[in-house]
Design an enzyme around this catalytic site. Structure first.
Site, PDB file in Angstrom:
ATOM      1  N   TYR A  52       0.645  -0.989   0.245  1.00 54.99           N
ATOM      2  CA  TYR A  52       0.091   0.174  -0.499  1.00 54.99           C
ATOM      3  C   TYR A  52       0.858   0.690   0.237  1.00 54.99           C
ATOM      4  O   TYR A  52       1.578   1.802   1.344  1.00 54.99           O
ATOM      5  CB  TYR A  52      -0.899   0.468   1.738  1.00 54.99           C
ATOM      6  CG  TYR A  52      -2.200  -1.189   1.313  1.00 54.99           C
ATOM      7  CD1 TYR A  52      -2.218  -1.939  -0.042  1.00 54.99           C
ATOM      8  CD2 TYR A  52      -2.794  -1.798   2.805  1.00 54.99           C
ATOM      9  CE1 TYR A  52      -3.024  -3.195   0.422  1.00 54.99           C
ATOM     10  CE2 TYR A  52      -3.163  -2.435   2.719  1.00 54.99           C
ATOM     11  CZ  TYR A  52      -3.625  -3.397   1.601  1.00 54.99           C
ATOM     12  OH  TYR A  52      -4.814  -4.046   1.432  1.00 54.99           O
ATOM     13  N   HIS A 135       0.533 -12.631   1.525  1.00 60.85           N
ATOM     14  CA  HIS A 135      -0.280 -10.841   0.445  1.00 60.85           C
ATOM     15  C   HIS A 135      -0.596 -11.917  -0.666  1.00 60.85           C
ATOM     16  O   HIS A 135       0.211 -12.062  -1.292  1.00 60.85           O
ATOM     17  CB  HIS A 135      -0.063  -9.579   0.405  1.00 60.85           C
ATOM     18  CG  HIS A 135      -0.678  -9.097  -0.110  1.00 60.85           C
ATOM     19  ND1 HIS A 135      -0.447  -7.370   0.092  1.00 60.85           N
ATOM     20  CD2 HIS A 135      -2.184  -8.915   0.035  1.00 60.85           C
ATOM     21  CE1 HIS A 135      -0.869  -6.972  -0.171  1.00 60.85           C
ATOM     22  NE2 HIS A 135      -2.729  -7.169  -0.768  1.00 60.85           N
TER      23      HIS A 135
END
Length: 314
Positions: A52, A135
């Site tokens: 992010y 992830h």
């Protein structure tokens, strides 16, 4: 399995992609004010990732949370992408409005995962994270995730480096493979069990059987369900919503109005109706969005509405 019970930290979590400048840049002051607003609203579960904003989300989240009592909140980050120096510069090519001073390098090895945690702690300014998710193994290499990444996370949990482990994933089918392959505490499932999409999800039943909690993200389906009235240009799965999906969302909105409830309120609360779901995590890029999400989560919804919506969602 861990003794960490995420349900003890509230029904609503804060997702950190937006404060990593997802799609648009947000000034530092506004991003920090947004995290503070989440704390003030009683939110005590915060999720982030190196992905992010190439670490920006972790930096901003840590700048606020490191001043709060560490035993009063839970924070999760993700592993599987290391950030390496980038010789090319320019802007990040993966949707975050940040300079590409680093680049993402997939690494599901134990060495890479340990380094990822260490790098995240440095950006956060914290001495530990509570939860580590592998992830997007469905995006990169599911089998490598299962054979390398998940055993590495189990080892880190056994050593006390993290309290809980899981996967952050878009595919319910891939998530089920991970749940069967390892002793996972949590699955962060994006967009696959929402008010719009109410399929029979074998993953959820299996998670109940294995005492694996599900954190639901993407409850608004990329913004499609985020407004009381569904606009023509609404997005679904990160793209323009097709006409038939717009029509179904508008039908859901109309049913909600009959019971005096706004569509996004029902959308945010819906996942929690399944016993596997322990938390709904929603992103925000302003204090106002945080306040709106918190109010929606606390708003009363009559049982009759859920019954009326069930047939539409299926």
């Amino acid at each position: 399995m861990t003794s960490l019970d995420l349900g003890n930290y509230g029904k609503l979590g804060f997702g950190g992609a937006g404060i990593g400048n997802l799609y648009r840049a947000i000034p530092d002051g506004e991003a920090l004010a947004t995290v503070l607003a989440a704390w003030d609203a009683g939110i005590r579960y915060f999720d982030t990732a190196p992905h992010y904003g190439l670490g920006l989300s972790e930096q901003r989240l840590g700048a606020v949370l490191r001043d709060e009592p560490r035993d009063q909140f839970v924070i999760s980050t993700k592993v599987g992408r290391l950030l390496e120096p980038s010789p090319n510069g320019g802007q990040d090519p993966e949707g975050f409005d940040v300079p590409a001073t680093t680049r993402r390098v997939w690494d599901f090895s134990e060495k890479g995962i340990r380094r990822s945690i260490e790098d995240s702690l440095e950006r956060l300014g914290l001495d530990h994270v509570d939860i580590a998710y592998l992830h997007d193994p469905d995006v990169h290499d599911l089998q490598a995730g299962i054979s390398q990444g998940l055993p590495a996370l189990e080892k880190l949990r056994s050593e006390g480096v993290v309290k809980a482990i899981g996967v952050g994933i878009n595919s319910a089918e891939a998530a089920l493979e991970c749940v069967e392959a390892a002793e996972l505490d949590l699955v962060m499932l994006a967009g696959r069990y929402t008010l719009l999409e109410q399929p029979d999800v074998p993953l959820l039943e299996r998670c109940v059987e294995r005492s694996t909690g599900v954190v639901s993200v993407g409850a608004y389906n990329s913004g499609l369900l985020a407004r009381a009235d569904v606009p023509d240009d609404a997005h679904y799965n990160y793209d323009q919503a097709p006409p038939e999906v717009l029509e179904r969302a508008r039908t859901l909105a109309a049913v909600c109005r009959e019971y005096g409830v706004e569509l996004p309120t029902a959308a945010l609360q819906f996942p929690l109706r399944h016993p596997a779901v322990v938390n709904v995590t929603a992103g925000a890029t302003s204090p106002e969005q945080v306040a709106t999400n918190a109010a929606r989560m606390d708003a009363p919804v009559p049982e009759e509405l859920w019954e009326a919506l069930e047939g539409v969602g299926r």
